[in-house]
Scaffold this motif. Sequence first.
Motif, mmCIF file in Angstrom:
data_model
loop_
_atom_site.group_PDB
_atom_site.id
_atom_site.type_symbol
_atom_site.label_atom_id
_atom_site.label_comp_id
_atom_site.label_asym_id
_atom_site.label_seq_id
_atom_site.Cartn_x
_atom_site.Cartn_y
_atom_site.Cartn_z
ATOM 1 N N ALA A 1 55.962 45.553 32.190
ATOM 2 C CA ALA A 1 56.451 47.017 33.593
ATOM 3 C C ALA A 1 55.587 48.419 33.231
ATOM 4 O O ALA A 1 55.519 49.202 34.840
ATOM 5 C CB ALA A 1 57.844 47.540 33.182
ATOM 6 N N GLU A 2 54.706 48.444 32.608
ATOM 7 C CA GLU A 2 54.499 50.136 32.469
ATOM 8 C C GLU A 2 52.618 49.760 33.512
ATOM 9 O O GLU A 2 51.628 50.598 33.321
ATOM 10 C CB GLU A 2 54.102 50.685 31.733
ATOM 11 C CG GLU A 2 55.560 51.129 30.940
ATOM 12 C CD GLU A 2 56.130 52.214 31.464
ATOM 13 O OE1 GLU A 2 55.643 52.939 31.847
ATOM 14 O OE2 GLU A 2 57.135 52.318 31.984
ATOM 15 N N CYS A 3 52.903 48.559 33.454
ATOM 16 C CA CYS A 3 51.386 48.383 34.213
ATOM 17 C C CYS A 3 50.187 48.147 32.839
ATOM 18 O O CYS A 3 49.147 48.522 33.187
ATOM 19 C CB CYS A 3 51.090 49.013 35.203
ATOM 20 S SG CYS A 3 50.208 47.911 36.461
ATOM 21 N N ARG A 4 51.057 47.778 31.899
ATOM 22 C CA ARG A 4 50.332 47.712 30.735
ATOM 23 C C ARG A 4 50.180 46.650 30.158
ATOM 24 O O ARG A 4 50.859 45.924 30.054
ATOM 25 C CB ARG A 4 50.634 48.617 29.536
ATOM 26 C CG ARG A 4 50.286 50.061 29.933
ATOM 27 C CD ARG A 4 51.097 51.019 28.940
ATOM 28 N NE ARG A 4 52.809 50.367 28.542
ATOM 29 C CZ ARG A 4 53.453 51.430 27.953
ATOM 30 N NH1 ARG A 4 53.238 52.061 27.251
ATOM 31 N NH2 ARG A 4 54.948 50.262 27.229
ATOM 32 N N ALA B 1 48.532 41.277 39.656
ATOM 33 C CA ALA B 1 50.117 40.939 38.866
ATOM 34 C C ALA B 1 50.742 41.793 39.738
ATOM 35 O O ALA B 1 52.050 42.018 39.374
ATOM 36 C CB ALA B 1 49.201 41.622 37.168
ATOM 37 N N MET B 2 50.471 42.813 39.588
ATOM 38 C CA MET B 2 51.330 43.568 41.065
ATOM 39 C C MET B 2 51.879 42.967 42.045
ATOM 40 O O MET B 2 53.038 43.388 42.418
ATOM 41 C CB MET B 2 50.291 44.943 41.164
ATOM 42 C CG MET B 2 49.911 45.811 40.335
ATOM 43 S SD MET B 2 48.335 46.952 40.339
ATOM 44 C CE MET B 2 48.935 47.537 41.967
ATOM 45 N N LEU B 3 51.835 42.094 42.064
ATOM 46 C CA LEU B 3 51.866 41.314 43.212
ATOM 47 C C LEU B 3 52.690 40.001 42.893
ATOM 48 O O LEU B 3 54.250 40.162 43.549
ATOM 49 C CB LEU B 3 51.039 40.222 44.202
ATOM 50 C CG LEU B 3 49.866 41.427 45.556
ATOM 51 C CD1 LEU B 3 49.060 40.558 45.817
ATOM 52 C CD2 LEU B 3 50.064 42.209 46.336
ATOM 53 N N TYR C 1 57.286 41.118 43.843
ATOM 54 C CA TYR C 1 57.782 39.459 44.496
ATOM 55 C C TYR C 1 59.224 39.691 43.225
ATOM 56 O O TYR C 1 60.476 39.452 43.596
ATOM 57 C CB TYR C 1 57.010 38.404 44.234
ATOM 58 C CG TYR C 1 57.381 37.062 44.242
ATOM 59 C CD1 TYR C 1 58.485 36.758 45.342
ATOM 60 C CD2 TYR C 1 57.856 36.786 43.389
ATOM 61 C CE1 TYR C 1 58.770 35.180 45.132
ATOM 62 C CE2 TYR C 1 58.713 35.048 42.416
ATOM 63 C CZ TYR C 1 59.217 34.711 44.208
ATOM 64 O OH TYR C 1 59.559 33.616 43.934
ATOM 65 N N SER C 2 58.613 39.582 41.910
ATOM 66 C CA SER C 2 60.009 39.174 41.360
ATOM 67 C C SER C 2 60.739 40.416 40.582
ATOM 68 O O SER C 2 61.815 40.251 40.078
ATOM 69 C CB SER C 2 59.477 38.565 39.604
ATOM 70 O OG SER C 2 58.515 40.058 39.354
ATOM 71 N N GLY C 3 60.392 41.742 41.354
ATOM 72 C CA GLY C 3 61.736 42.923 41.243
ATOM 73 C C GLY C 3 61.178 43.257 40.856
ATOM 74 O O GLY C 3 61.797 44.902 39.746
ATOM 75 N N MET C 4 59.784 43.436 39.525
ATOM 76 C CA MET C 4 59.950 44.299 38.229
ATOM 77 C C MET C 4 59.290 46.193 38.992
ATOM 78 O O MET C 4 59.479 46.485 37.760
ATOM 79 C CB MET C 4 58.855 43.668 37.164
ATOM 80 C CG MET C 4 58.326 44.209 35.904
ATOM 81 S SD MET C 4 57.776 42.889 34.577
ATOM 82 C CE MET C 4 55.971 43.169 35.549
ATOM 83 N N TRP C 5 59.171 45.388 39.991
ATOM 84 C CA TRP C 5 58.126 47.013 40.414
ATOM 85 C C TRP C 5 59.128 46.320 42.091
ATOM 86 O O TRP C 5 59.082 46.051 42.737
ATOM 87 C CB TRP C 5 56.758 46.970 40.621
ATOM 88 C CG TRP C 5 56.737 47.579 39.536
ATOM 89 C CD1 TRP C 5 56.856 48.144 38.316
ATOM 90 C CD2 TRP C 5 55.291 46.529 38.988
ATOM 91 N NE1 TRP C 5 56.214 48.096 37.733
ATOM 92 C CE2 TRP C 5 55.630 46.526 37.862
ATOM 93 C CE3 TRP C 5 55.051 45.067 39.577
ATOM 94 C CZ2 TRP C 5 53.823 46.207 36.390
ATOM 95 C CZ3 TRP C 5 53.720 44.758 38.496
ATOM 96 C CH2 TRP C 5 52.973 45.045 37.028
ATOM 97 N N LYS C 6 59.222 48.186 42.769
ATOM 98 C CA LYS C 6 59.876 48.424 43.854
ATOM 99 C C LYS C 6 59.015 47.346 44.953
ATOM 100 O O LYS C 6 59.250 47.312 46.452
ATOM 101 C CB LYS C 6 60.693 49.445 43.438
ATOM 102 C CG LYS C 6 61.485 49.278 45.306
ATOM 103 C CD LYS C 6 62.137 51.409 45.310
ATOM 104 C CE LYS C 6 62.285 50.599 46.949
ATOM 105 N NZ LYS C 6 63.165 52.843 47.216
ATOM 106 N N ASP C 7 57.837 48.856 45.300
ATOM 107 C CA ASP C 7 57.073 48.141 45.399
ATOM 108 C C ASP C 7 55.386 49.143 45.313
ATOM 109 O O ASP C 7 55.624 49.842 44.394
ATOM 110 C CB ASP C 7 57.306 49.301 46.715
ATOM 111 C CG ASP C 7 57.790 50.759 46.882
ATOM 112 O OD1 ASP C 7 57.276 51.004 46.079
ATOM 113 O OD2 ASP C 7 58.257 51.585 47.336
ATOM 114 N N ARG C 8 54.917 49.115 46.312
ATOM 115 C CA ARG C 8 53.184 49.986 45.491
ATOM 116 C C ARG C 8 53.090 51.351 45.742
ATOM 117 O O ARG C 8 52.337 51.407 44.546
ATOM 118 C CB ARG C 8 52.129 48.935 46.104
ATOM 119 C CG ARG C 8 52.098 49.453 47.908
ATOM 120 C CD ARG C 8 51.069 48.720 48.916
ATOM 121 N NE ARG C 8 50.863 49.139 49.750
ATOM 122 C CZ ARG C 8 49.906 48.846 50.128
ATOM 123 N NH1 ARG C 8 49.517 47.150 50.652
ATOM 124 N NH2 ARG C 8 50.188 49.366 52.011
#
Length: 493
Positions: free
Chosen positions: A20-23, A441-443, A447-454
Amino acid sequence: MYILTIDQSTSSTKALLVDAECRIKTRINKDHQQYYPQPGWVEHDPEEIYSNLLAAVQELMEQTGTSWEEIKALSLTNQRETVVVWEKATGRPVYNALVWQCARATALCEELATPENSAAVREATGLPLSPYFSAAKISWILQNVAGAKERAERGELLAGTIDSWLVWKLTAGAVHATDYSNASRMSLLNLSTLDWDINICNIFGIPPQMLPRLEYSDVKWGETDFAGLAPVQVPIAGILGDSHAALFAQQCYAPGMAKATYGTGSSVMLNVGTSRLPDVEGIVSSIGWGLSTEVIYVLEGNINSTGATLKWLAENLGLLSSPAEAEALAGEVTDTGGVYLVPAFSGLSAPHWDNKARAIISGMSFSTGRAQIVRAGLEAIAYQITDVARLMSAGSGMELNQLRTDGGPTRNKLLMQFQADMLECTVLPAHTEELSALGVAMLGGIYSGMWKDRGVFAKLLQPAGSFTSRMESATREQLYRGWQTAVQKCLES
């Protein structure tokens, strides 16, 4: 929670866990065999690629102890232009995958390249009529594999880029689709209608029913249990060609923003917005990404050999024990002593598009040694990027103030400084080599709700450094003229 990401590249298949930290928590890499049946021909075994995908995923999950319930989505990025033709009933490929580097369709393209056909292909697809792109490769298979053309016309065969092949296999044949980024590199997609162009299909002799369904990158494509490896069905969401995924991860969301990916070859991309610009000679038009909320167009220049040049210096000439040594050895000298290496090992692509050109080293003298040749190889990478970027900027009317870079060679500080010197702009290397994997992975995460938006990625993905030009203008232009002279010798040889 994680996004399970597949990065299927020219040399290997990687499975990665992105948190979730984009790592990137862990990466498993499986190399596949390169086949060179004849000079200029390059093939992969598509079944080996799929098997490697499953093996990499299994090892990743076992090594990390991750539970399948922690996987929010599967996202996929892939080498582009490489094509597979397979049987609809069995899923068996009728021939090996023809790799983007493969030039075997050169004669076929020469036969097709009437002024009318060339103009039609360029106007509709934004691409030149070239063996580099997928359409010519599919056409070659149909013409050279016994019975393939007739079977394709009967609807028995399917065709697609590597993303299509892997999604077909992962969904047990339930989904035959591709996204707009990969489709825009096949030389069959009409950039205005955003659909397969029947006239262009006819030019190449490709039955349209072979082609995959066109899909947005950020929606759910289907589900997979990885051929029984997973006890649950994992949604497939987030698919982009590798260079497009890197553009997204580099956060080049606004017109005028550009990136260069340094891999086996290189892709330079400039975001030009939501409308296609008039064609620029030597540069192609493509789709950066097609999302359910927007379709972004790009100008792009593709280079056949960048990182591959360093690999060649190491493996074929033995000047390095590995490409990673290039910076130290090249740094032993202040310049190349007038040596230029033009790495046209499989022809020159953008902006020259000469498939018959072959590599040369020029300007050598008795004082030339390993260091000068290796430095010339490094500088050749930057020169080729400069060729494309200068043309792109001039053709679009967009001034290039900044270039965001990614890929393994960007760890080479000598290369990044020379790139900034040649372009006279700021060069910002990414903090990780795995930008393509992060982009999809960002997309998948959105989609899955892990991140709100870009918008969240501005803080999560910061550049690793910054390089600005330190070279005098007169020196820059003198060096660049020498490069152009060497390229001209290559084209004339």
